[in-house]
Design an enzyme around this catalytic site. Structure first.
Site, mmCIF file in Angstrom:
data_model
loop_
_atom_site.group_PDB
_atom_site.id
_atom_site.type_symbol
_atom_site.label_atom_id
_atom_site.label_comp_id
_atom_site.label_asym_id
_atom_site.label_seq_id
_atom_site.Cartn_x
_atom_site.Cartn_y
_atom_site.Cartn_z
ATOM 1 N N ASN A 39 0.847 -1.178 0.000
ATOM 2 C CA ASN A 39 0.000 0.000 0.000
ATOM 3 C C ASN A 39 0.896 1.247 0.000
ATOM 4 O O ASN A 39 1.752 1.395 0.864
ATOM 5 C CB ASN A 39 -0.914 -0.034 1.232
ATOM 6 C CG ASN A 39 -1.939 1.064 1.215
ATOM 7 O OD1 ASN A 39 -1.601 2.235 1.129
ATOM 8 N ND2 ASN A 39 -3.204 0.688 1.324
ATOM 9 N N HIS A 50 -3.498 0.707 -3.457
ATOM 10 C CA HIS A 50 -3.565 -0.340 -2.445
ATOM 11 C C HIS A 50 -2.490 -1.367 -2.801
ATOM 12 O O HIS A 50 -1.943 -1.356 -3.903
ATOM 13 C CB HIS A 50 -4.947 -0.991 -2.469
ATOM 14 C CG HIS A 50 -6.010 -0.173 -1.814
ATOM 15 N ND1 HIS A 50 -7.262 -0.667 -1.547
ATOM 16 C CD2 HIS A 50 -6.014 1.108 -1.367
ATOM 17 C CE1 HIS A 50 -7.987 0.257 -0.957
ATOM 18 N NE2 HIS A 50 -7.256 1.357 -0.850
ATOM 19 N N GLU A 52 -2.571 -4.535 -3.561
ATOM 20 C CA GLU A 52 -2.844 -5.391 -4.716
ATOM 21 C C GLU A 52 -2.709 -4.612 -6.020
ATOM 22 O O GLU A 52 -2.185 -5.142 -7.010
ATOM 23 C CB GLU A 52 -4.252 -6.000 -4.610
ATOM 24 C CG GLU A 52 -4.462 -6.846 -3.371
ATOM 25 C CD GLU A 52 -4.932 -6.057 -2.143
ATOM 26 O OE1 GLU A 52 -5.386 -6.706 -1.183
ATOM 27 O OE2 GLU A 52 -4.845 -4.798 -2.137
ATOM 28 N N SER A 77 -7.610 -9.048 3.426
ATOM 29 C CA SER A 77 -8.721 -9.288 2.504
ATOM 30 C C SER A 77 -8.860 -8.109 1.530
ATOM 31 O O SER A 77 -8.996 -6.964 1.959
ATOM 32 C CB SER A 77 -10.005 -9.461 3.317
ATOM 33 O OG SER A 77 -11.098 -9.755 2.479
ATOM 34 N N CYS A 79 -10.166 -5.235 -0.863
ATOM 35 C CA CYS A 79 -11.346 -4.366 -0.878
ATOM 36 C C CYS A 79 -12.104 -4.543 -2.202
ATOM 37 O O CYS A 79 -11.701 -5.307 -3.070
ATOM 38 C CB CYS A 79 -10.911 -2.911 -0.711
ATOM 39 S SG CYS A 79 -10.093 -2.253 -2.188
ATOM 40 N N CYS A 82 -9.793 -3.735 -5.331
ATOM 41 C CA CYS A 82 -8.792 -4.757 -5.615
ATOM 42 C C CYS A 82 -9.444 -6.080 -6.020
ATOM 43 O O CYS A 82 -8.936 -6.791 -6.888
ATOM 44 C CB CYS A 82 -7.875 -4.922 -4.406
ATOM 45 S SG CYS A 82 -6.980 -3.385 -4.036
#
Length: 145
Positions: A39, A50, A52, A77, A79, A82
């Site tokens: 991030n 982010h 990912e 996890s 969002c 992503c």
């Protein structure tokens, strides 16, 4: 521990050391890491970086067939944004370090045929719990609260 999740955790720690949010991600194809990211919203003043998204950006342009063989690892996890990228590129598997501190649309992603595995890694949980406790305003900004 899975060496690829460990690599994602290393990315998360890099982000934290840079003054950012400790979430990391790696993209694996054929047993090799082809992209890493963490991030960087704070560091780059970005609205979209982010972990990912940074990881996918750092993977460069890949062919559709490459994505169809890929596994995305994330310490947290993913969002909605992503998860949307996972669906857009047809990534068939996502390994999640933890979803205790934040849970994205995992059920929806599964309903679209993605194999989602949550490992509840204690180090991932502690990284996020400590960050949320110490920087709640930054965390709330990241998740749009």
């Amino acid at each position: 521990m899975d060496k690829f999740l460990q690599a994602a955790i290393e990315e998360a720690k890099k982000g934290l050391a840079e003054g950012g949010i400790p979430i990391g991600s790696v993209l694996v194809i054929d047993g090799k890491i082809v992209g890493r990211g963490h991030n960087k919203r704070v560091q780059k003043g970005s609205s979209v970086l982010h972990a990912e998204m940074d990881c996918l950006e750092n993977s460069g342009r890949l062919k559709a067939n490459d994505y169809k063989k890929a596994t995305l690892y994330s310490t947290l996890s993913p969002c909605d944004m992503c998860s949307g990228a996972v669906l857009l590129y047809g990534i068939p598997k996502v390994i999640i370090g933890e979803n205790k501190t934040f849970k994205g649309p995992e059920e929806y992603v599964k309903s679209r045929g993605v194999n989602v595995e949550v490992v509840n890694n204690q180090e991932c949980i502690e990284l996020m719990e400590n960050f949320i406790k110490n920087k709640p305003e930054l965390w709330n900004e990241d998740i749009g609260v």
